[in-house]
Design a protein around this motif. Structure first.
Motif, PDB file in Angstrom:
ATOM      1  N   ILE A 150      35.616  17.734  64.626  1.00 52.83           N
ATOM      2  CA  ILE A 150      36.520  18.174  63.574  1.00 52.83           C
ATOM      3  C   ILE A 150      36.512  17.099  62.499  1.00 52.83           C
ATOM      4  CG2 ILE A 150      38.840  18.946  62.994  1.00 52.83           C
ATOM      5  CD1 ILE A 150      39.227  19.691  65.956  1.00 52.83           C
ATOM      6  N   VAL A 151      36.088  17.483  61.309  1.00 51.67           N
ATOM      7  CA  VAL A 151      35.910  16.549  60.196  1.00 51.67           C
ATOM      8  C   VAL A 151      37.126  16.669  59.276  1.00 51.67           C
ATOM      9  CG1 VAL A 151      34.346  15.828  58.360  1.00 51.67           C
ATOM     10  CG2 VAL A 151      33.413  16.884  60.439  1.00 51.67           C
ATOM     11  N   VAL A 152      37.860  15.553  59.153  1.00 50.41           N
ATOM     12  CA  VAL A 152      39.118  15.554  58.401  1.00 50.41           C
ATOM     13  C   VAL A 152      39.154  14.383  57.416  1.00 50.41           C
ATOM     14  CG1 VAL A 152      40.343  16.669  60.329  1.00 50.41           C
ATOM     15  CG2 VAL A 152      40.403  14.191  60.106  1.00 50.41           C
ATOM     16  N   PRO A 153      39.960  14.493  56.358  1.00 47.72           N
ATOM     17  CA  PRO A 153      40.064  13.396  55.392  1.00 47.72           C
ATOM     18  C   PRO A 153      40.652  12.137  56.028  1.00 47.72           C
ATOM     19  CG  PRO A 153      41.180  15.367  54.583  1.00 47.72           C
ATOM     20  CD  PRO A 153      40.803  15.623  55.996  1.00 47.72           C
ATOM     21  N   GLY A 154      40.236  10.995  55.504  1.00 51.75           N
ATOM     22  CA  GLY A 154      40.688   9.710  56.032  1.00 51.75           C
ATOM     23  C   GLY A 154      42.176   9.465  55.898  1.00 51.75           C
ATOM     24  N   ASP A 155      42.834  10.142  54.961  1.00 55.60           N
ATOM     25  CA  ASP A 155      44.272   9.922  54.773  1.00 55.60           C
ATOM     26  C   ASP A 155      45.115  10.919  55.561  1.00 55.60           C
ATOM     27  OD1 ASP A 155      43.706  12.196  53.268  1.00 55.60           O
ATOM     28  OD2 ASP A 155      45.010  11.607  51.595  1.00 55.60           O
ATOM     29  N   ARG A 156      44.477  11.687  56.424  1.00 58.12           N
ATOM     30  CA  ARG A 156      45.212  12.672  57.225  1.00 58.12           C
ATOM     31  C   ARG A 156      44.890  12.496  58.701  1.00 58.12           C
ATOM     32  NH1 ARG A 156      45.741  18.438  54.269  1.00 58.12           N
ATOM     33  NH2 ARG A 156      46.166  17.681  52.161  1.00 58.12           N
ATOM     34  N   GLU A 157      45.757  13.039  59.526  1.00 53.24           N
ATOM     35  CA  GLU A 157      45.563  13.004  60.970  1.00 53.24           C
ATOM     36  C   GLU A 157      45.431  14.433  61.486  1.00 53.24           C
ATOM     37  OE1 GLU A 157      44.981  10.168  62.284  1.00 53.24           O
ATOM     38  OE2 GLU A 157      45.667   8.989  60.579  1.00 53.24           O
ATOM     39  N   LEU A 158      44.673  14.591  62.523  1.00 51.73           N
ATOM     40  CA  LEU A 158      44.466  15.893  63.140  1.00 51.73           C
ATOM     41  C   LEU A 158      45.775  16.417  63.714  1.00 51.73           C
ATOM     42  CD1 LEU A 158      42.439  18.073  64.108  1.00 51.73           C
ATOM     43  CD2 LEU A 158      42.135  16.695  66.170  1.00 51.73           C
ATOM     44  N   ASP A 159      46.095  17.652  63.396  1.00 53.49           N
ATOM     45  CA  ASP A 159      47.247  18.328  63.981  1.00 53.49           C
ATOM     46  C   ASP A 159      46.691  19.187  65.112  1.00 53.49           C
ATOM     47  OD1 ASP A 159      49.155  20.413  64.584  1.00 53.49           O
ATOM     48  OD2 ASP A 159      50.200  19.902  62.715  1.00 53.49           O
ATOM     49  N   LEU A 160      46.944  18.786  66.343  1.00 51.14           N
ATOM     50  CA  LEU A 160      46.340  19.438  67.508  1.00 51.14           C
ATOM     51  C   LEU A 160      46.762  20.902  67.624  1.00 51.14           C
ATOM     52  CD1 LEU A 160      46.667  16.488  70.034  1.00 51.14           C
ATOM     53  CD2 LEU A 160      44.601  17.251  68.848  1.00 51.14           C
ATOM     54  N   ARG A 161      47.996  21.209  67.278  1.00 50.66           N
ATOM     55  CA  ARG A 161      48.455  22.612  67.350  1.00 50.66           C
ATOM     56  C   ARG A 161      47.756  23.472  66.301  1.00 50.66           C
ATOM     57  NH1 ARG A 161      54.045  20.388  67.997  1.00 50.66           N
ATOM     58  NH2 ARG A 161      54.368  20.328  70.237  1.00 50.66           N
ATOM     59  N   LEU A 162      47.675  22.958  65.072  1.00 53.87           N
ATOM     60  CA  LEU A 162      46.967  23.700  64.023  1.00 53.87           C
ATOM     61  C   LEU A 162      45.508  23.914  64.401  1.00 53.87           C
ATOM     62  CD1 LEU A 162      48.140  22.157  60.605  1.00 53.87           C
ATOM     63  CD2 LEU A 162      48.529  24.484  61.436  1.00 53.87           C
ATOM     64  N   ALA A 163      44.881  22.864  64.926  1.00 57.32           N
ATOM     65  CA  ALA A 163      43.465  22.955  65.308  1.00 57.32           C
ATOM     66  C   ALA A 163      43.274  23.980  66.420  1.00 57.32           C
ATOM     67  CB  ALA A 163      42.937  21.590  65.739  1.00 57.32           C
ATOM     68  N   ALA A 164      44.139  23.960  67.424  1.00 60.17           N
ATOM     69  CA  ALA A 164      44.026  24.914  68.531  1.00 60.17           C
ATOM     70  C   ALA A 164      44.130  26.344  68.005  1.00 60.17           C
ATOM     71  CB  ALA A 164      45.100  24.644  69.586  1.00 60.17           C
ATOM     72  N   ARG A 165      45.108  26.574  67.166  1.00 60.60           N
ATOM     73  CA  ARG A 165      45.288  27.912  66.592  1.00 60.60           C
ATOM     74  C   ARG A 165      44.042  28.318  65.799  1.00 60.60           C
ATOM     75  NH1 ARG A 165      49.790  27.280  63.135  1.00 60.60           N
ATOM     76  NH2 ARG A 165      50.903  26.807  65.045  1.00 60.60           N
ATOM     77  N   ALA A 166      43.503  27.383  65.017  1.00 63.02           N
ATOM     78  CA  ALA A 166      42.375  27.682  64.135  1.00 63.02           C
ATOM     79  C   ALA A 166      41.081  27.970  64.903  1.00 63.02           C
ATOM     80  CB  ALA A 166      42.151  26.530  63.166  1.00 63.02           C
ATOM     81  N   VAL A 167      40.910  27.336  66.072  1.00 65.03           N
ATOM     82  CA  VAL A 167      39.666  27.541  66.842  1.00 65.03           C
ATOM     83  C   VAL A 167      39.848  28.547  67.968  1.00 65.03           C
ATOM     84  CG1 VAL A 167      38.841  25.234  66.253  1.00 65.03           C
ATOM     85  CG2 VAL A 167      39.962  25.598  68.472  1.00 65.03           C
ATOM     86  N   GLY A 168      41.033  29.152  68.050  1.00 64.38           N
ATOM     87  CA  GLY A 168      41.286  30.175  69.059  1.00 64.38           C
ATOM     88  C   GLY A 168      41.403  29.621  70.463  1.00 64.38           C
ATOM     89  N   ALA A 169      42.034  28.464  70.591  1.00 65.15           N
ATOM     90  CA  ALA A 169      42.200  27.823  71.900  1.00 65.15           C
ATOM     91  C   ALA A 169      43.683  27.693  72.226  1.00 65.15           C
ATOM     92  CB  ALA A 169      41.551  26.441  71.895  1.00 65.15           C
ATOM     93  N   LYS A 170      43.981  27.601  73.515  1.00 65.95           N
ATOM     94  CA  LYS A 170      45.362  27.353  73.929  1.00 65.95           C
ATOM     95  C   LYS A 170      45.746  25.908  73.639  1.00 65.95           C
ATOM     96  CE  LYS A 170      45.563  30.756  77.619  1.00 65.95           C
ATOM     97  NZ  LYS A 170      45.686  30.971  79.059  1.00 65.95           N
ATOM     98  N   GLN A 171      44.761  25.005  73.818  1.00 73.73           N
ATOM     99  CA  GLN A 171      45.042  23.584  73.668  1.00 73.73           C
ATOM    100  C   GLN A 171      43.810  22.865  73.114  1.00 73.73           C
ATOM    101  OE1 GLN A 171      45.379  21.475  77.361  1.00 73.73           O
ATOM    102  NE2 GLN A 171      46.456  19.757  76.434  1.00 73.73           N
TER     103      GLN A 171
END
Length: 172
Positions: free
Chosen positions: A64-85
């Motif tokens: 997951i490629v994200v901007p340097g001034d941001r942090e990964l939101d695990l819930r948003l990422a899970a929702r976006a990739v169709g995963a539970k977690q």
């Protein structure tokens, strides 16, 4: 200030093979974070992207490629990739899976490794971004459209606004 150099990594060879224009910048290998690299490049951290290694439902390997001034939101990422977690890979596991050191991980160097590649939606506001070149101490500037074309990355909402960052993943 980062300097331009003539080193060739597998990521650069891939871009050359696809006739994709890029500019190479080098800096000390002791610098591992996008936030530290940005001032050396003379650009905001929002334009220097970091590649995070994560797992979706413990089975799928993600970059997951994200901007340097941001942090990964695990819930948003899970929702976006169709995963539970979705969970971050620990540093040792990220390095073992990619064969690259944290601070040198790039989707451009890992296209043959069966990772699902995702790019944060904030990239859609940019024409160009900076991304690791597949080795610590090397960053590449290229067009967002070229990165998407060569990696087949899917654009997802993977981060919240910088002030709402829920997960600390500065090390990758």
């Amino acid at each position: 200030m980062a300097k331009q150099n003539k080193i060739k990594t597998n990521a650069m060879r891939l871009l050359d093979k696809h006739h994709i224009a890029y500019t190479t910048f080098t800096y000390p290998e002791t610098i591992h974070s996008a936030n530290e690299v940005a001032p050396l490049l003379g650009v905001p951290a929002s334009r220097v992207f970091k590649t995070l290694v994560a797992f979706a439902d413990e089975k799928r390997h993600l970059l997951i490629v994200v901007p340097g001034d941001r942090e990964l939101d695990l819930r948003l990422a899970a929702r976006a990739v169709g995963a539970k977690q979705v969970r971050m890979a620990p540093q040792r596991e990220a390095e073992r899976l990619t064969g690259l050191k944290v601070g040198g991980i790039s989707p451009l160097a890992l296209l043959d490794k069966h990772f699902e590649v995702y790019l944060d939606a904030s990239s859609e506001q940019l024409d160009e971004l900076y991304l690791n070149g597949g080795q610590r101490g090397i960053n590449l500037r290229l067009r967002v459209s070229d990165l998407l074309a060569v990696t087949k990355a899917k654009v997802i909402q993977a981060t919240a606004a910088p002030s709402e960052s829920p997960v600390d993943n500065k090390g990758q």
